[in-house]
Write an enzyme that holds these catalytic residues in place. Structure first.
Site, mmCIF file in Angstrom:
data_model
loop_
_atom_site.group_PDB
_atom_site.id
_atom_site.type_symbol
_atom_site.label_atom_id
_atom_site.label_comp_id
_atom_site.label_asym_id
_atom_site.label_seq_id
_atom_site.Cartn_x
_atom_site.Cartn_y
_atom_site.Cartn_z
ATOM 1 N N HIS A 142 0.999 -79.015 41.999
ATOM 2 C CA HIS A 142 1.768 -78.809 43.231
ATOM 3 C C HIS A 142 2.981 -77.916 42.995
ATOM 4 C CE1 HIS A 142 4.288 -81.628 41.175
ATOM 5 N NE2 HIS A 142 5.193 -81.577 42.125
ATOM 6 N N HIS B 106 7.432 -74.687 44.641
ATOM 7 C CA HIS B 106 7.129 -76.116 44.782
ATOM 8 C C HIS B 106 6.513 -76.335 46.159
ATOM 9 C CE1 HIS B 106 7.682 -80.451 45.169
ATOM 10 N NE2 HIS B 106 7.940 -80.505 43.873
#
Length: 526
Positions: free
Chosen positions: A63, A78
């Site tokens: 992620h 992110h």
């Protein structure tokens, strides 16, 4: 002659609408704790490289990913908020850690519908994490196209030079290092790592998953909130990057100054940390209204009289007298504080000396100082900017899950308060009390505890703190019974009140009767 600052443009990794970081529903991003940049409300699902460089981080959950550009700028992408908990579900990595990538190259694909249903937000953050490497950052606004729109215009700080020749930048990353420290990187090993990192010119980061810490900053390392056996990597960019990575990787693998093989505790205690619930040395009726309960911080029993520790709040003006003057004022106070701590360290040994070592590192912490200097640039006085800076760091430590790391906030406030007093012209003399005193305070700082005269002070009782705080560690080193977390009614006791402090059982008994006094003396005489 210094090199002319360079500029690079970071491309949008996703199509969508740019959103200011302040609107991200996560204080770590909104307060720019990780880095500065912008967020994207995405309309595409393939993350593209914002610049050419090296993939220095790919989180196991896919992620988050970081690229160090060819110019040495660290860029973290992110995806979403609190998406680490998905454990990779909905994410597909298109590259591997250590790969070189071109600008616009696909990095990660994700299932937007799945993530939108499972996470608080799909907002994707694009952050420059090594802010000291840049001199200015311009953030775009509005709609952007992935791989085409420049979202961050970065002006790099002038590159250092040696004899007029530009220094060659290089990037190096270590393999995973499993932390052997029983308490992770708490204050003492963090100080050891920061001191070692400062010997190198390279910008050095400790990486754990998607989280990164400035290896030259004790507070940054503490805020990484590491645990035993965490996998840590060392990343460095600069002329001596390879040497820095090699040295710090070896240091971390060996425990950062803590001898795990010999069973040395990660907490520099002079004795065992008392159990949270211990058998009272002096039994008393549990409903006795004279008895105030707390937590054992240092074993032993003491009979004495209350001496309340009272402090006067330090006031500082908010507005400064100009950046240059206020910076000189701050630098002078930091220098004087270092001299004071060094002198105190010379008069101590063992646990006290090691704790004061960490305090010296805090005084040289680049992130703490940079935060204060940013306040000066905003027109604040040195005192106001410094107080805001250390208070913010202390608050962040207090918000961590680890009790051990939360209690390191006391060290930040201790060091910060010392400098603040110097800035305000307030003289802070060592605490002095009459013989037979049992000190009662909201909290005692490590430096206050280290300066106590054990011939006069018989015990310590605080409403705050815990058994792993540095003040508690020093109490054990001094052989003083101590109780922490006691009922705040203790602060209302009058000076001179007779009390019985049971450091083993974690209680404070006011006005003990003859039988209780005799029992206490019997225990003390064993």
């Amino acid at each position: 002659m210094s090199a002319v600052p360079r500029r690079i443009g970071l491309l949008a990794p996703l199509s969508g609408i740019l959103v200011p970081l302040e609107r991200v529903p996560d204080p770590v991003f909104a307060q720019r704790t990780v880095g500065d940049g912008v967020s994207i409300d995405p309309t595409s699902c393939d993350v593209l490289a914002p610049a050419a460089g090296l993939v220095t981080l790919l989180h196991r959950a896919a992620h988050a990913l970081a690229i160090t550009t060819d110019e040495g700028v660290e860029v973290l992408v992110h995806i979403g908020v609190d998406t680490v908990g998905l454990n990779g579900k909905g994410f597909t990595a298109r590259v591997s850690q250590g790969d070189r990538v071109a600008a616009g190259q696909p990095l990660i694909s994700f299932d937007a519908d799945l993530i939108a249903r499972s996470a608080p937000s799909l907002l994707t953050q694009v952050l420059v994490t090594n802010r000291e490497r840049i001199s200015a950052l311009t953030v775009a606004t509005g709609l952007v196209d992935a791989g085409r729109s420049v979202i961050l215009d970065v002006e790099l700080a002038a590159a250092p030079s040696v004899d007029g020749a530009p220094v060659t930048e290089a990037t190096a990353v270590s393999a995973d290092i499993r932390l052997p420290n029983r308490q992770g990187l708490h204050a003492r090993p963090a100080a050891v790592v920061a001191a070692a990192a400062k010997a190198f010119r390279a910008d050095i980061r400790l990486l754990r998953g998607a989280d990164a810490a400035n290896a030259k900053s004790v507070t940054s390392i503490l805020l990484l909130a590491t645990n035993p056996h965490d996998a840590i990597r060392v990343s460095a960019t600069g002329p001596d990057a390879a040497a820095a990575v090699s040295a710090l990787a070896e240091l971390l693998a060996c425990g950062s100054g803590e001898s795990q093989a010999s069973g040395e505790s990660a907490v520099p205690a002079a004795g065992p940390v008392p159990a949270a619930v211990a058998a009272p040395a002096i039994p008393a009726a549990p409903t006795d209204p004279r008895k105030l309960a707390g937590v054992s911080a240092s074993p032993g029993v003491a009979l004495g009289k209350v001496a309340q520790v009272r402090r006067t709040a330090i006031s500082v003006a908010e507005q400064g007298a100009g950046l240059e003057r206020e910076r000189a004022h701050l630098d002078a106070a930091l220098t004087r504080a270092r001299q004071q701590i060094s002198a105190q360290q010379a008069a101590n040994s063992g646990a006290a000396s090691r704790i004061l070592d960490a305090h010296l590192e805090l005084l040289a912490d680049p992130e703490l100082i940079d935060l204060a200097v940013a306040g000066l640039a905003g027109g604040r006085s040195a005192g106001f900017a410094w107080r805001e800076a250390y208070s913010r760091y202390a608050a962040r430590l207090e918000a961590l899950a680890s009790a051990l790391l939360r209690e390191r906030a006391g060290d930040v406030r201790d060091v910060g308060g010392r400098v603040l007093g110097l800035l305000a012209g307030v003289t802070t003399a060592p605490l002095e009390f009459a013989p037979g005193s049992i000190l009662i305070a909201d909290e005692l700082t490590p430096s206050e505890t280290a300066s106590l005269d054990a011939g006069r002070v018989l015990g310590l009782c605080t409403t705050g703190g815990g058994p792993t705080s540095h003040a508690a560690i020093l109490a054990r080193a001094l052989g003083l019974p101590a109780v922490c977390g006691v009922d705040r009614a203790a602060l209302e006791l009058e000076d001179g009140t007779a009390v019985l402090l049971d450091g083993t059982g974690g209680t404070l008994l006011k006005n003990p009767d003859e039988t209780e006094v005799a029992a206490a003396r019997a225990v003390m005489g064993r």
